[in-house]
Design an enzyme around this catalytic site. Structure first.
Site, PDB file in Angstrom:
ATOM      1  N   ARG A  87      -2.095  -5.881  -8.523  1.00 39.15           N
ATOM      2  CA  ARG A  87      -1.016  -6.853  -8.348  1.00 39.15           C
ATOM      3  C   ARG A  87      -1.097  -7.876  -9.478  1.00 39.15           C
ATOM      4  O   ARG A  87      -0.973  -7.536 -10.632  1.00 39.15           O
ATOM      5  CB  ARG A  87      -1.123  -7.521  -6.974  1.00 39.15           C
ATOM      6  CG  ARG A  87      -0.711  -6.626  -5.848  1.00 39.15           C
ATOM      7  CD  ARG A  87      -1.262  -7.071  -4.540  1.00 39.15           C
ATOM      8  NE  ARG A  87      -2.707  -6.937  -4.520  1.00 39.15           N
ATOM      9  CZ  ARG A  87      -3.475  -7.110  -3.466  1.00 39.15           C
ATOM     10  NH1 ARG A  87      -2.935  -7.474  -2.327  1.00 39.15           N
ATOM     11  NH2 ARG A  87      -4.766  -6.938  -3.521  1.00 39.15           N
ATOM     12  N   HIS A 100       0.841  -1.200   0.000  1.00 40.69           N
ATOM     13  CA  HIS A 100       0.000   0.000   0.000  1.00 40.69           C
ATOM     14  C   HIS A 100       0.882   1.258   0.000  1.00 40.69           C
ATOM     15  O   HIS A 100       0.628   2.212  -0.735  1.00 40.69           O
ATOM     16  CB  HIS A 100      -0.863   0.053   1.270  1.00 40.69           C
ATOM     17  CG  HIS A 100      -1.885  -1.042   1.391  1.00 40.69           C
ATOM     18  ND1 HIS A 100      -1.940  -1.884   2.477  1.00 40.69           N
ATOM     19  CD2 HIS A 100      -2.918  -1.402   0.581  1.00 40.69           C
ATOM     20  CE1 HIS A 100      -2.958  -2.718   2.335  1.00 40.69           C
ATOM     21  NE2 HIS A 100      -3.562  -2.469   1.193  1.00 40.69           N
ATOM     22  N   LYS A 119     -15.443  -8.174   4.762  1.00 40.38           N
ATOM     23  CA  LYS A 119     -14.321  -9.039   5.145  1.00 40.38           C
ATOM     24  C   LYS A 119     -14.189  -9.124   6.663  1.00 40.38           C
ATOM     25  O   LYS A 119     -14.452  -8.160   7.374  1.00 40.38           O
ATOM     26  CB  LYS A 119     -13.012  -8.458   4.592  1.00 40.38           C
ATOM     27  CG  LYS A 119     -12.908  -8.487   3.086  1.00 40.38           C
ATOM     28  CD  LYS A 119     -11.553  -7.943   2.674  1.00 40.38           C
ATOM     29  CE  LYS A 119     -11.442  -7.823   1.164  1.00 40.38           C
ATOM     30  NZ  LYS A 119     -10.206  -7.142   0.761  1.00 40.38           N
ATOM     31  N   SER A 121      -2.573  -7.847   2.700  1.00 43.27           N
ATOM     32  CA  SER A 121      -2.827  -7.794   4.149  1.00 43.27           C
ATOM     33  C   SER A 121      -3.109  -9.200   4.676  1.00 43.27           C
ATOM     34  O   SER A 121      -2.684  -9.555   5.781  1.00 43.27           O
ATOM     35  CB  SER A 121      -4.008  -6.872   4.462  1.00 43.27           C
ATOM     36  OG  SER A 121      -3.730  -5.566   4.041  1.00 43.27           O
TER      37      SER A 121
END
Ligand code: ADP
Length: 162
Positions: free
Chosen positions: A92, A19, A43, A130
Site C-alpha cells: 500500500r 486483500h 498482533k 484490517s
C-alpha cells in the site's frame, strides 16, 4: 503446462476488499492462490483463526482456484510444503515498504528458491487495512465499501450493542 501456485500469507483479521483485490489480480498470473492465515502472529486479533478461515472459505466457496489454509513456523518451509515457490504480498503506502523489504530479505536468506512477489494496491484500497475496518466497525459506522457481506455480518455480531 506446469501448475503455478502462489501463497498469500497474512493475518486476514478480517479479510477486506484490499486483500481480495490482490487475490483477484494474483489469479491473472497464477493458477492457484493459497491464502495462508498466520497462526504465530503477535498482533491482537479480533477473530479467531477458525473464524477467519471460515469467512475466507465462505467468500471463495465457488472458486476452486482459491484455497485457504493456516500455517505456523517458517513461512518459506510452508510454501515449499505446498509445492509452491512464490510468496504473494500487497503493497500500500510507502509505510509498508520497510517492513516488507525486511521480511522478503530474510525469507530470501532462509530459502533463496522461494521468490516474494509484490503487487501494488489498487487506488481505492490504498488506505484500507484490517485495523481500520475494525475501528470503523467498532464505532458502528458502515463498512460495506470495505469488506464483503459475510465479513460485514461477522463484524456486526462482534460489535453488537446489547
Ligand atoms: P500481515 O499481518 O502479514 O501484515 P495482513 O492480513 O495485514 O497481514 O495483510 C496481508 C497482505 O495483504 C500484506 O502483504 C498486506 O500488505 C496486503 N494488504 C492488506 N491490505 C491491502 C490493501 N488494501 N491493498 C493491498 N494490499 C493489502
Amino acid at each position: 503446462m506446469s501448475h503455478k501456485s502462489a501463497v498469500y500469507p497474512g493475518s486476514f483479521d478480517p479479510i477486506t476488499f484490499g486483500h481480495m483485490d490482490i487475490i483477484e489480480r494474483g489469479l491473472e498470473v497464477f493458477d492457484e492462490i493459497i491464502i495462508a492465515v498466520a497462526c504465530n502472529s503477535v498482533k491482537n486479533s479480533l477473530f479467531s483463526i477458525a473464524e477467519r478461515i471460515d469467512l475466507i472459505g465462505e467468500i471463495y466457496r465457488d472458486d476452486p482456484r482459491v484455497r485457504v489454509d493456516t500455517f505456523d513456523g517458517l513461512l518459506v518451509n510452508y510454501v515449499v510444503s505446498q509445492g509452491s515457490r512464490v510468496i504473494l504480498r500487497g503493497l500500500r503506502a510507502v509505510s509498508d515498504f520497510e517492513y516488507e523489504f525486511q521480511i522478503a530479505q530474510m525469507n530470501y536468506n532462509l530459502k533463496s528458491e522461494v521468490e516474494t512477489l509484490f503487487m501494488m494496491t489498487s487506488v481505492p484500497y490504498g488506505y484500507l487495512s484490517s485495523s481500520i475496518v475494525k475501528e470503523v466497525a467498532c464505532l458502528q459506522a458502515p463498512v460495506e465499501t470495505l469488506v464483503p457481506p459475510p465479513v460485514q455480518k461477522a463484524l456486526n455480531e462482534k460489535f453488537k450493542k446489547d
